[in-house]
Structures are given as structure tokens and as C-alpha cells.
Scaffold this motif. Structure first.
Motif, PDB file in Angstrom:
ATOM      1  N   ALA A 165      41.466  34.076  59.865  1.00 22.55           N
ATOM      2  CA  ALA A 165      42.505  33.601  58.945  1.00 22.55           C
ATOM      3  C   ALA A 165      43.565  32.789  59.689  1.00 22.55           C
ATOM      4  O   ALA A 165      43.954  31.699  59.248  1.00 22.55           O
ATOM      5  CB  ALA A 165      43.144  34.788  58.225  1.00 22.55           C
ATOM      6  N   LEU A 181      43.844  28.679  59.447  1.00 26.20           N
ATOM      7  CA  LEU A 181      45.110  28.160  58.937  1.00 26.20           C
ATOM      8  C   LEU A 181      45.697  27.120  59.891  1.00 26.20           C
ATOM      9  O   LEU A 181      46.209  26.077  59.458  1.00 26.20           O
ATOM     10  CB  LEU A 181      46.107  29.312  58.741  1.00 26.20           C
ATOM     11  N   ASP A 197      52.716  36.294  54.326  1.00 30.73           N
ATOM     12  CA  ASP A 197      52.958  35.220  53.360  1.00 30.73           C
ATOM     13  C   ASP A 197      54.293  35.504  52.666  1.00 30.73           C
ATOM     14  O   ASP A 197      54.428  36.494  51.941  1.00 30.73           O
ATOM     15  CB  ASP A 197      51.827  35.183  52.339  1.00 30.73           C
ATOM     16  N   GLN A 240      49.665  40.131  53.351  1.00 31.20           N
ATOM     17  CA  GLN A 240      48.594  39.161  53.550  1.00 31.20           C
ATOM     18  C   GLN A 240      49.145  37.906  54.216  1.00 31.20           C
ATOM     19  O   GLN A 240      50.347  37.667  54.241  1.00 31.20           O
ATOM     20  CB  GLN A 240      47.949  38.776  52.221  1.00 31.20           C
ATOM     21  N   THR A 241      48.219  37.126  54.774  1.00 36.40           N
ATOM     22  CA  THR A 241      48.592  35.854  55.383  1.00 36.40           C
ATOM     23  C   THR A 241      48.690  34.782  54.299  1.00 36.40           C
ATOM     24  O   THR A 241      48.319  35.007  53.139  1.00 36.40           O
ATOM     25  CB  THR A 241      47.552  35.430  56.426  1.00 36.40           C
ATOM     26  N   PRO A 261      47.461  31.908  52.080  1.00 35.72           N
ATOM     27  CA  PRO A 261      46.084  31.615  51.651  1.00 35.72           C
ATOM     28  C   PRO A 261      45.523  30.363  52.325  1.00 35.72           C
ATOM     29  O   PRO A 261      46.248  29.402  52.609  1.00 35.72           O
ATOM     30  CB  PRO A 261      46.218  31.415  50.139  1.00 35.72           C
ATOM     31  N   LEU A 262      44.216  30.383  52.547  1.00 33.31           N
ATOM     32  CA  LEU A 262      43.539  29.225  53.106  1.00 33.31           C
ATOM     33  C   LEU A 262      43.415  28.142  52.047  1.00 33.31           C
ATOM     34  O   LEU A 262      43.240  28.441  50.855  1.00 33.31           O
ATOM     35  CB  LEU A 262      42.138  29.602  53.594  1.00 33.31           C
ATOM     36  N   THR A 291      42.059  34.610  52.191  1.00 35.60           N
ATOM     37  CA  THR A 291      43.208  34.965  53.014  1.00 35.60           C
ATOM     38  C   THR A 291      42.868  36.260  53.732  1.00 35.60           C
ATOM     39  O   THR A 291      41.828  36.874  53.443  1.00 35.60           O
ATOM     40  CB  THR A 291      44.477  35.155  52.151  1.00 35.60           C
ATOM     41  N   GLN A 321      43.994  40.071  54.111  1.00 34.16           N
ATOM     42  CA  GLN A 321      44.817  41.072  53.437  1.00 34.16           C
ATOM     43  C   GLN A 321      44.456  42.436  53.987  1.00 34.16           C
ATOM     44  O   GLN A 321      43.270  42.738  54.216  1.00 34.16           O
ATOM     45  CB  GLN A 321      44.585  41.016  51.926  1.00 34.16           C
TER      46      GLN A 321
END
Length: 415
Positions: free
Chosen positions: A135, A139, A209, A216-217, A219-220, A311, A313
Motif C-alpha cells: 500500500a 501510493l 488517511d 487505513q492508509t 486509498p490507491l 487500501t 486497513q
């Protein structure tokens, strides 16, 4: 002949069973588990209250649950009802293939380690590390490319990142086992907790995020995820990912059965003392096996990020632990992992269908799924266990005593 001798003879026959015989045994076990499961459904149906119109009748007796409907939903429902007319690849069939694809990689990860005689219980942690690294890496790289070119570049890049970081995390227990004689079961289990804890810390803090309440990071972008192609984008499945999985099955089978490294892995798992005497570097094989095993787990994490979530999570499902069951079902054979992953994917997907389509309690559905897995896995489990007992199995793998020349290491295994 004593009972112990008869049991030993039965185990010896099981160890030496051909591939066809093992398939027949597994099929018979599957049928038996369905029959026993049907009885359990009927018994549970007798203990439940329902109206006369809701009851089904067998042997002149009314039951609240119909085992035919339950198993129809469990298997055919998971395949999207292929015989009902108007079948579409979208829907539950896509869910089944998605689960099977992820289980392909975790099953291969565990199978490789088991073939080397190493009990890798850490595929879940290796999957988490690979998923988080993918991820973050994708990114970063997505700012450099975009569009169709971005898809072509970022998907292999994401899989590579997942494999590298999963492999590095798998190498840790390998090094501990090889050079500190640490038990790999304990170290891999503990590393699972460490991976989960570190991922939670990072994703809930520096990599979180800011626009999401979940841990979570960011989103891609769409072009950095697997293309849906034949399936709808909402299905979270890509036929391209399944293709990668099938290539991995064939590649690992070739590596194990037709390369010098595969010879080292097989002989270390079956006859470790003889393998070392024959020139196999036991420590190097342990580290290499767990590294490659971790790489496969990391690829599963990359698949989960780039195909399912889009993403990273926290709270990744226990695909790594399910991979242990898949590997045992397959007898640690890479080709068998493909079939076992499909069966396990069907059961996981079909469980959801049964819960929505019938009034059967989810606890009973879980019992039915566990019963099927238990019956199908037990013959292979006893076979693998019996291989380590003296006097069972008449076809041990030959071990070279001349230093294990590469030309001698490509022989076929008894698998």
C-alpha cells in the motif's frame, strides 16, 4: 497380527497411496462428511420449532431444516447457481474466486515451508507486512505514473514489494531457527502479533488517511489496482490476479520437483540428517525456504490490497491461518493447493449464502463447514504424520551422497 501391526500396515498403505487413490479417498471423505452433516441438519431441525408449512418431511417425519437445500446453497450457491439459467460470473461466483485466489498464495506459502520440514505459522504476519508495504509503496509510485501505463507498471511493482517485505519478514524466523535453534512455531506465532501491532500503530498514526475514521492508509488510485476485466468492479475480484495465482502454483511445483533448490527442500523435509550428510546446506535451506514462504504470504497481502480493499486497513482476515488448512488438504503439494483453495473458497463463500438463504443458525453452518474440512483433511494429515514413523512408506526419497550434484537433484519426489 496385533492391532498395532494392522494400524501400521494401514498407515503404510496410506503413505504409498497413488495420486488417484488419494483423490478417491478425499472424495469418499467429502461424501461421508456431507451425509453426516445431513443427519446433523435433520437432528437440529427436529429440535427446532416451526410451522407445518415450513417443515419438510423425510421418512414420514417433519423437520424444520432441509439438508438438501442447505448443501445446495453451500456448494451450488457459492458457484452462482450454474444450473438455474441466466448464470453470470458476477455475484457469489466472483466472491468464491476471490477467496480462492488469496488462499492459493497463503496455501502455497505454508506448503513450501511444510515440505522443508518447517512449521511456518507466521503466514498471517507475513501477509500483513506485505500488504502494508504494498500500500505504501504503490501510493508513492502512483505519483510517478498514471493511466494504463500506471496499471502495467504498478501491479507488478506492488507484487514485488509485497514479496520482498513478506520474504524479509519470513527470513527472521528462518535465521533464528538456523543460527539460534529457535523453535519456528513459537517465533512465527509471536511475529504475527508483532506485525499486527506495528501495522496498527503506523496506520493509526503517521500513515493514517486523514479523511477516514477507520485505521487505513490513503486509498490507491483506480489505475493502481487490479483490473476487473470479465467481472464487475464491485466484485473485488480480478481474473488477472487468479492468473498470477495459477502461475505461482505451476512455478512452485516446478521449483520443488525439478530444481536443485527443490531437491534440498524436499530431502530436508523428509530425511534431514541424510540430506545434510549428502551435501545439503541445512541452515541455508531453512532460511531460503522461510524467505520464499514469506514472499508468497507477502504477495497474498499485496493481492488483498490491490484487488479487494484498494487500501491497507487493519483487521485483515485470517487468510494466513486458513492457508494451513489448505496446505494440509493438499498434502503440501503445490498442484493440490489449487484444488484445495477452490474447495475452501467454495465453503467460505457458500457459508454466507446458506446464512442468507435459509433459517439454519450460523453456528450450525460453521459446524458443517468444519466437518467437511475435517473429513477431507484427516486422510492427508495421517499420511503426512505417518511419513515420519519408522516402517511406514516403502518409497523414501533418495539422497545423494556425492555432495548433491544439480543433475542428481532434479528427481521426482514421491509426492
Amino acid at each position: 497380527m496385533s492391532t498395532a501391526d494392522r494400524a501400521r500396515d494401514a498407515l503404510a498403505r496410506l503413505v504409498d497411496a497413488s495420486a488417484t487413490e488419494r483423490v478417491l479417498i478425499s472424495t469418499a471423505a467429502l461424501v461421508l462428511s456431507v451425509l453426516i452433516g445431513a443427519v446433523l441438519v435433520l437432528v437440529a431441525g427436529r429440535m427446532t420449532t416451526c410451522t407445518v408449512g415450513e417443515a419438510v418431511y423425510y421418512f414420514g417425519t417433519g423437520f424444520c431444516y432441509d439438508p438438501v437445500v442447505v448443501f445446495d446453497r453451500l456448494f451450488l450457491g457459492a458457484l452462482g447457481d450454474p444450473f438455474s439459467g441466466g448464470w453470470s460470473p458476477n455475484g457469489q461466483f466472483a466472491v468464491t474466486l476471490r477467496e480462492s485466489t488469496l488462499l492459493l498464495f497463503t496455501g502455497l506459502s505454508v506448503a513450501l515451508a511444510f515440505r522443508a520440514g518447517i512449521f511456518n505459522i507466521g503466514t498471517q504476519g507475513q501477509m500483513v507486512v506485505g500488504a502494508l508495504a504494498t500500500a505504501l509503496g504503490v501510493l508513492w509510485a502512483s505519483s510517478l505514473v498514471s493511466g494504463a501505463l500506471g496499471t502495467v507498471v504498478l501491479i507488478p511493482f506492488g507484487l514485488f514489494v509485497g514479496a520482498v517485505f513478506g520474504g524479509l519478514y519470513g527470513a527472521v524466523p528462518g535465521l533464528l531457527k538456523a543460527y539460534a535453534d529457535a523453535n519456528e512455531v513459537i517465533t512465527t506465532i509471536m511475529l504475527n502479533f508483532i506485525a499486527t501491532g506495528i501495522a496498527l500503530y503506523l496506520v493509526s498514526g503517521v500513515f493514517k488517511d486523514p479523511e477516514s475514521a477507520a485505521n487505513q492508509t490513503v486509498p490507491l488510485p483506480e489505475f493502481a489496482q487490479f483490473p476487473a476485466l470479465l467481472f464487475g468492479a464491485q466484485q473485488d475480484f480480478s481474473i488477472v490476479a487468479l492468473g498470477f495465482g495459477l502461475l505461482a502454483v505451476v512455478a512452485l511445483y516446478y521449483v520443488l520437483e525439478h530444481t536443485a533448490f527443490g531437491y534440498d527442500v524436499r530431502t530436508s523435509g523428509v530425511q534431514p540428517e541424510a540430506a545434510e550428510y549428502g551435501g545439503v546446506d541445512a541452515k541455508r535451506t531453512v532460511v531460503a525456504s522461510l524467505t520464499l514462504s514469506g514472499a508468497l504470504g507477502g504477495i497474498a497481502g499485496a493481492m488483498y490490497v490491490m484487488m479487494v480493499l484498494g487500501t491497507f486497513q487493519t483487521g485483515i482476515p485470517a487468510y494466513g491461518f486458513d492457508g494451513i488448512t489448505v496446505s494440509i488438504l493438499a498434502g503440501n503439494n503445490p498442484l493440490g493447493v489449487g484444488v484445495a483453495a477452490l474447495l475452501f473458497g467454495v465453503l467460505k463463500s457458500g457459508t454466507t449464502v446458506v446464512q442468507f438463504a435459509t433459517d439454519v443458525p450460523p453456528q450450525l453452518v460453521g459446524v458443517l463447514r468444519g466437518l467437511i474440512i475435517l473429513f477431507v483433511a484427516m486422510p492427508e494429515f495421517f499420511r503426512l504424520l505417518a511419513r515420519g514413523l519408522p516402517g511406514t512408506g516403502s518409497k523414501p526419497e533418495a539422497v545423494a551422497t556425492d555432495g548433491g550434484a544439480a543433475g542428481d537433484r532434479g528427481g521426482e519426489a514421491d509426492e
